[in-house]
Design a protein around this motif. Structure first.
Motif, PDB file in Angstrom:
ATOM      1  N   ALA A   1      -2.149-151.281  -3.131  1.00  0.00           N
ATOM      2  CA  ALA A   1      -0.490-151.322  -3.224  1.00  0.00           C
ATOM      3  C   ALA A   1      -0.170-152.667  -3.504  1.00  0.00           C
ATOM      4  CB  ALA A   1       0.105-151.078  -1.458  1.00  0.00           C
TER       5      ALA A   1
ATOM      6  N   GLY B   1       5.229-144.972  -4.176  1.00  0.00           N
ATOM      7  CA  GLY B   1       4.578-145.218  -3.046  1.00  0.00           C
ATOM      8  C   GLY B   1       5.719-144.174  -2.077  1.00  0.00           C
TER       9      GLY B   1
ATOM     10  N   LEU C   1       2.152-153.791  -6.478  1.00  0.00           N
ATOM     11  CA  LEU C   1       3.167-153.639  -6.466  1.00  0.00           C
ATOM     12  C   LEU C   1       4.511-154.947  -6.245  1.00  0.00           C
ATOM     13  CD1 LEU C   1       2.850-150.479  -3.983  1.00  0.00           C
ATOM     14  CD2 LEU C   1       3.436-150.368  -6.262  1.00  0.00           C
TER      15      LEU C   1
ATOM     16  N   GLY D   1       6.280-149.395  -0.747  1.00  0.00           N
ATOM     17  CA  GLY D   1       4.142-149.405  -0.182  1.00  0.00           C
ATOM     18  C   GLY D   1       4.149-149.888   0.193  1.00  0.00           C
TER      19      GLY D   1
ATOM     20  N   GLU E   1       3.529-141.243  -5.477  1.00  0.00           N
ATOM     21  CA  GLU E   1       2.673-141.503  -4.967  1.00  0.00           C
ATOM     22  C   GLU E   1       1.230-142.019  -5.203  1.00  0.00           C
ATOM     23  OE1 GLU E   1       2.576-142.406  -1.602  1.00  0.00           O
ATOM     24  OE2 GLU E   1      -0.051-142.380  -2.440  1.00  0.00           O
TER      25      GLU E   1
END
Ligand code: SPD
Length: 299
Positions: free
Chosen positions: A180, A98, A183, A173, A121
């Protein structure tokens, strides 16, 4: 998604762009800045919005949720980086998942011991617009030869990277919804652990203990399961829901992140606005009583 994570109905930017305010609306509360939108588009992953505000300069929202702004980003980026970078046994190789605005990479690269930083990213538009509209946030990181930027899926990256290939892994994130979401789960955290070299440190943003209470508790508990121990640290990010935020750290060999190495800390402290070894001590100690009880197995 946990019941405390934002639902599409409960979150979003103010519907009235002519109001002179840009708001994140979450759970019946508006977190807003006087300002206006200067660029907005849908990427393949999310709605990306750049705003200009009076108080904090230009800012970035993803799907209507605040990510960062020029004049307060240090609260977040210094907090997620320095406890890890000041304590890992080595810091030659760093992975940031991220962090497409560049702020986390910038803070990492202030440590002279970092030789290589992979920034992964998922959304190329976030990087492109951060470089164009918010250049001070990434600052010198974007042209630093130690930075390798990959526009790609961070979850796949951690799945495919070799065992013990990084000294520090940082997950910067957004909230656990949309791109996200993956994550915050066990499989992802186990891969992050697998990637660490001996003495390595892991760091992630772990949401607000007030606005995202359940997500926060679940994240700390899961990291404790995966690493054997993990500790949340508390601070402020003014525009985020409730303004009260957390970052959680874990390491392979005990809570070394609690004790910054003096020579590393000295190299970065003077350039920090918020972080210092003293601030960090207080921030780990500032665990709210209800979180401490819940993590200990109480109510
Ligand atoms: N609720 C917002 C959480 C966002 C965390 N990441 C921010 C990115 C800053 N680099």
């Amino acid at each position: 998604m946990s019941s405390s994570a934002p639902s599409p109905e409960a979150s979003g930017r103010s519907a009235d762009p002519s109001s002179g305010w840009v708001d994140e609306i979450f759970d019946g509360v508006r977190y807003g800045l006087a300002g206006h939108v200067i660029a907005e588009a849908h990427s393949p992953f999310q709605r990306v919005t750049i705003i200009e505000s009076e108080r904090y300069g230009r800012g970035l929202l993803l799907d209507g949720c605040w990510m960062t702004a020029e004049r307060q980003e240090r609260h977040y980026h210094e907090a997620i980086v320095h406890p890890a970078l000041c304590a890992a046994a080595a810091i030659e190789r760093v992975l940031v998942i991220g962090g497409g605005d560049g702020g986390t990479a910038r803070e990492c690269l202030r440590h002279p011991g970092v030789q290589h930083l992979d920034l992964v990213e998922i959304d190329g538009l976030v990087v492109e617009w951060s470089q164009k509209h918010l250049p001070s946030i990434g600052g010198p990181a974007w042209s630093d030869p130690r930075l390798r930027l990959t526009v790609g899926d961070g979850i796949a990256w951690v799945r495919e990277a070799a065992d013990a290939s990084y000294d520090v892994v940082i997950v910067d994130g957004s909230d656990p919804a949309g791109p996200a979401e993956g994550l915050f789960n066990q499989a992802f955290f186990e891969h992050c652990r697998r990637l660490l070299r001996p003495g390595g440190v892991f760091a992630t943003q772990s949401e607000s203990p007030e606005a995202f209470r359940q997500v926060h508790l679940d994240t700390v508990r899961l990291l404790r399961e995966v690493f054997g121990h993990a500790d949340p640290m508390y601070g402020w990010v003014p525009m985020y829901p409730s303004g009260w935020w957390s970052w959680t750290f874990a390491a392979l060999d005990g809570p070394r992140y609690l004790n910054p190495l003096p020579e590393r800390a000295v190299a970065v402290t003077a350039g920090c606005e918020i972080w210092s070894p003293r601030w960090q001590r207080g921030a780990f100690e500032a665990i709210p009583a209800f979180v401490e009880r819940a993590l200990a197995g109480g109510a």
